[in-house]
Structure formats: C-alpha cells, structure tokens
Design an enzyme around this catalytic site. Sequence first.
Site, mmCIF file in Angstrom:
data_model
loop_
_atom_site.group_PDB
_atom_site.id
_atom_site.type_symbol
_atom_site.label_atom_id
_atom_site.label_comp_id
_atom_site.label_asym_id
_atom_site.label_seq_id
_atom_site.Cartn_x
_atom_site.Cartn_y
_atom_site.Cartn_z
ATOM 1 N N THR A 1 32.826 49.086 49.740
ATOM 2 C CA THR A 1 32.740 50.256 48.875
ATOM 3 C C THR A 1 34.006 50.486 48.056
ATOM 4 O O THR A 1 33.945 50.688 46.844
ATOM 5 C CB THR A 1 32.423 51.500 49.716
ATOM 6 O OG1 THR A 1 31.200 51.284 50.410
ATOM 7 C CG2 THR A 1 32.313 52.740 48.847
ATOM 8 N N LYS B 1 31.130 60.194 48.371
ATOM 9 C CA LYS B 1 32.217 59.672 49.197
ATOM 10 C C LYS B 1 33.557 59.874 48.498
ATOM 11 O O LYS B 1 33.655 59.759 47.272
ATOM 12 C CB LYS B 1 32.035 58.174 49.461
ATOM 13 C CG LYS B 1 30.824 57.802 50.287
ATOM 14 C CD LYS B 1 30.777 56.288 50.498
ATOM 15 C CE LYS B 1 29.580 55.852 51.307
ATOM 16 N NZ LYS B 1 29.536 54.376 51.478
ATOM 17 N N ASP B 2 34.592 60.075 49.293
ATOM 18 C CA ASP B 2 35.923 60.257 48.703
ATOM 19 C C ASP B 2 36.393 59.004 47.980
ATOM 20 O O ASP B 2 36.929 59.074 46.865
ATOM 21 C CB ASP B 2 36.940 60.710 49.750
ATOM 22 C CG ASP B 2 37.085 59.787 50.955
ATOM 23 O OD1 ASP B 2 36.464 58.700 50.992
ATOM 24 O OD2 ASP B 2 37.836 60.162 51.888
ATOM 25 N N HIS C 1 27.166 45.054 54.468
ATOM 26 C CA HIS C 1 27.475 44.183 53.337
ATOM 27 C C HIS C 1 28.893 43.689 53.543
ATOM 28 O O HIS C 1 29.435 43.773 54.634
ATOM 29 C CB HIS C 1 27.345 44.974 52.026
ATOM 30 C CG HIS C 1 27.977 46.328 52.094
ATOM 31 N ND1 HIS C 1 29.327 46.546 51.899
ATOM 32 C CD2 HIS C 1 27.446 47.541 52.417
ATOM 33 C CE1 HIS C 1 29.588 47.830 52.067
ATOM 34 N NE2 HIS C 1 28.479 48.461 52.386
#
Length: 555
Positions: free
Chosen positions: A89, A173-174, A489
């Site tokens: 991410t 998300k941060d 992933h």
Amino acid sequence: MKLKYLTAALATALCMTGASASLAQDSAPPAQKVTVATPAPKLIVMIAVDQFSADLFAEYRGRFTGGLARLASGVVFPAGYQAHGATETCPGHSTILTGNHPAHTGIVANHYFDLSAAREDKRIYCAEDEKVAGTSSGGGKYAPSVGHLLVPTLGDLMKARDPKAQVVSVSGKDRSAIMMGGRQADELMWLVPTGLTGYRGTALSPTAQQASTAIAAAIGQARPALALPAECAPHDIAIPLDKGGSVGTGRMARDAGDFRRFMASPEADGAVLATAAALRQVRKMGEGDSTDLLIVGLAATDYVGHSTGTEGSEMCIQMAGLDRELGDFFARLDATGIDYAVALTADHGGHDLPERNRQNAWPDAQRVDKALDPEAIGKAVAEKLGLPQPMIYGDGGDYYLAKTLTAAQRKAALAEILPRLRAHPQIEAVVTREELGAHPISKRAPDTWTLMDKLRASYHPQRSGDFIIALKPRVTPIPESGLGYVATHGSVWDYDRRVPILFWRKGLAAFEQPNAVMTVDIMPTLASLIGLPVDANKIDGRCLDLISGPESSCR
C-alpha cells in the site's frame, strides 16, 4: 444528494456543511504529434482504489453502470503497472502523485527496519515519525508523518507555483492520504474508529469535524446484511479457513462499533467520498482562479480482499457498491458545473486466497512455509554457527542482518543463509543489496521487466534489507488463513503489479490503449494537463498523451 451506503445522519451532517504505451523503446520512432494548449481544468480529482487490480477491473467492467462505467468510457489504460516489486500500500501510493518509483520516493515497504533507530522498536512504519517519544510502529502507536517521503508530490509542486491552489487529501488509510497528499496539503485526513483524524496536534476543520461525528455515529450503529445482487450468486460459495469459519458467503453485516467490518464494505468508501464532496463544496475548490487538487483514497476494496479474498460474494458486493458510490460522487460534482478532470488507479493489485484458487483450476496455489519466517531462519542459522541472537529482522521480502555481527560473522551467516533459501521450493530468487545496487533502474516498458528490474525499482540503499526474497507465483505469504486475513499482495508477479489507469474529463474523446504504462506516469500527465512544468530528470515517469489524434496534451 445522499450516497447509498451513508446513514441518514451522515448525509444530513454533510449537507449542513455547505449548500443544498509504455515507455518508449530505444528503437521507437519519435512522436509526430503537435502539442496543443487546452484550457486547464479547474479541479483535478485523483482517486486511488486500494487493491483494485487490473484483473478486478476486467472481471467486473461489463457490469459497471455508475462511476466506474463513466471512467471506463474515457481514456483507458486497462493494464497499467505499479512497476516495482514491493507491491504494498505505502510504496504504491507513493508512486501515484510523485512520478517516482519507490527507489526514489524512499518508501520501500509498508514497514522496514532501521537497526540504528534510537528507540527499542527498530521496525519503521512508512508514514510515521519514529523520533517522537513513546511511539512504536504498531497500529495506533505511531505518530503519523510524511517525513519518510523523499520527493515532492503534485500538490507540493502546485502549491509552490501558486500558494492559492488548494490541496485536500481524504482517505480510508493514513498512508494513502499522506503519500498522495504530500507536505503542503491544506487538509489531510483518514478514517479511524472515532470518525476522521489527521496529524497529531492538527485540528479538523469544522466541516471535517461534522463529517467525523457523523461517521462515528454510523460506525456505532449495527448494520444488517446487504442484499446479494443476482449477478453475485455464482460467487456465493463458502471456503473453509484453517483457523475455523469460512469466507465467500458474507453479506457484510456487522455489530455496532466493529470498525474493521465497517472498513470492509462500501460504507467506508461512501464516507470518504461524501467527506471529500463536502470539503470541496465548503472550500469552493474548482471555483477560483487556480486549479485545485482533491485526493480521494478508497480503502474498502483492500479490506475486503484481505478479509475474504478477491473472488467471493463479498468482493462482488463491494464492486457494485464502489461503482454506485463513485457515480453519486460524480453526480454531485456535475451539479456544480465545474470543469474537472479525474484520474483513477490503484496502489497495487492482489490475488485470491489459495483455497479458492485450488477449487477454481489452480491446484498449485499454496500458503508460505512457516520455516521461511525471518525469526525462524535467523534462530536456526545462529544456533548452527554459534552466532548471537536475534540475527535476522524482517517484515515481508526484506531481511536485515543484525548490526551486532562482525564482518566475518556476516559473511559466514550469508554463506549459510543464501544457499539454504535459494534451495527452498517456494522461493523464486534471493537477491543481495550488493546485486541490487549494481543493477540500473530499467527504462523499458514494465511488462518486459525482469525480476531484478522489479526489485531494483523498490530498492533504496538506506532502507532496504541486506537481501530480499521473492516467492514463487501464487505462494501466499500468510501461513494460515483465519477470519479477517486470508489473502494478500506484495509479490513481484503481475497479478499484484497490474492496475487500471483511467482518465476522464467532460468532452475528452475516449480511447483505449492496452500497452503497458505505469502509475509513475500519472503525475507528469496531470501536471501537463494544468500547464505545470516538471523536471523530467527528477522523475521516473513520462506524460501520457490524453488526446486521440494528431494533437498531444503533453506540453
């Protein structure tokens, strides 16, 4: 306008806030297109859908009727690439609005190790400030920060050119909000169990605070099961898990206060999109003399993928919800009459849990051998060679040797570890930092990259490990499946690298280009669209021409 998966309280609160080709090969001929200066859009909307792989886009494309259908009618690169090997991410988001691979953004993984860090916890979260006293890298224990990002974002460059340009970043998300928002964002926030938050010590604006209160109330309410669309029925097959329970037949029901289940549903994406629309409205983004940038990070697809896999009824419901939420969001923008342009991509792809893969014609899908755990490897080798422990630190593909080892001990340890790992049947390759440091970053099209090319694009000499492990295809790096974490992933393989890259603007002629382009191409493409000069020597990407025909949008 109320988005479908928002509660009435959230919709009401938000209404109150305002008013009702790949890189050119060496042998390729020079481009014969003429650059044209079209008026810059007044608003750029950058959307990143976490874990929205090219495979998911292809599978569900024919069913889209909302926002994703609109984007699929624009300029479509159906097989774009997060070209690097560390398809996580944080690295992925760091490429989208910087134009740089992780090798240059410095974001080599979600977590890496700095064995010289002053604090006891040597594990570093990609979006934290580890120098803040009393913090650690664990969830909720770190101090969020953009400090580890080494290059500017599009928003940073826009603000440098014109301080009046507005940059707002809202995400599930941060690390998504931070890596795309950069250092100069006017507002930057993400979802938490209490609604929304931003950097420590930074108060939310009144609009964001109202949204936060409404989102917290929505999280606090139980949610009944969602209906299963008829087209999702073929996905409705239970898959038993190692630790008990099953996935594949979920309807996204949740108990009051269950934040993770809130995040693993279209409800979370609806909350982010509604907040972004409200902030745009109150700040009048796109209505001034400057071009503004609205950044939206949608995390629900990733939560669904990790929790239940990519091919169950849960993901089918999520794709329909995402399409619907985006459609409602675009309708709100359309109603303003603003000239806006949209880009959408993903931070990485993903693949299904191996248990379902084995049912669906891929019998070789596996879970990783527990013996490959860094701690287990380090303990076995240290005991054999009589070396001090702990000897190896690792989180994912990067493995770090302890600083306490002498040069002779390091050499002996590597001589024992590397052959052992390279002989393991689940390992494709083990590459040392010396090998990666000597390998140039590829300038070729990403679909032709070697394994070394992929790993090199994620390698940073100050942050990467002493050696990096690449697992074989379809080996899931989760040893046991359990409720909440069944698939992931992060590999070098194309199911994790390939993502759609979509552009849309009213009046922009549609075309589709199946050749490989990269997410690092998005920033220079958007910069050219708004006439913002970018030093090509300081980025890894290139401008993508969005005009079909003899003219070019690349200035």
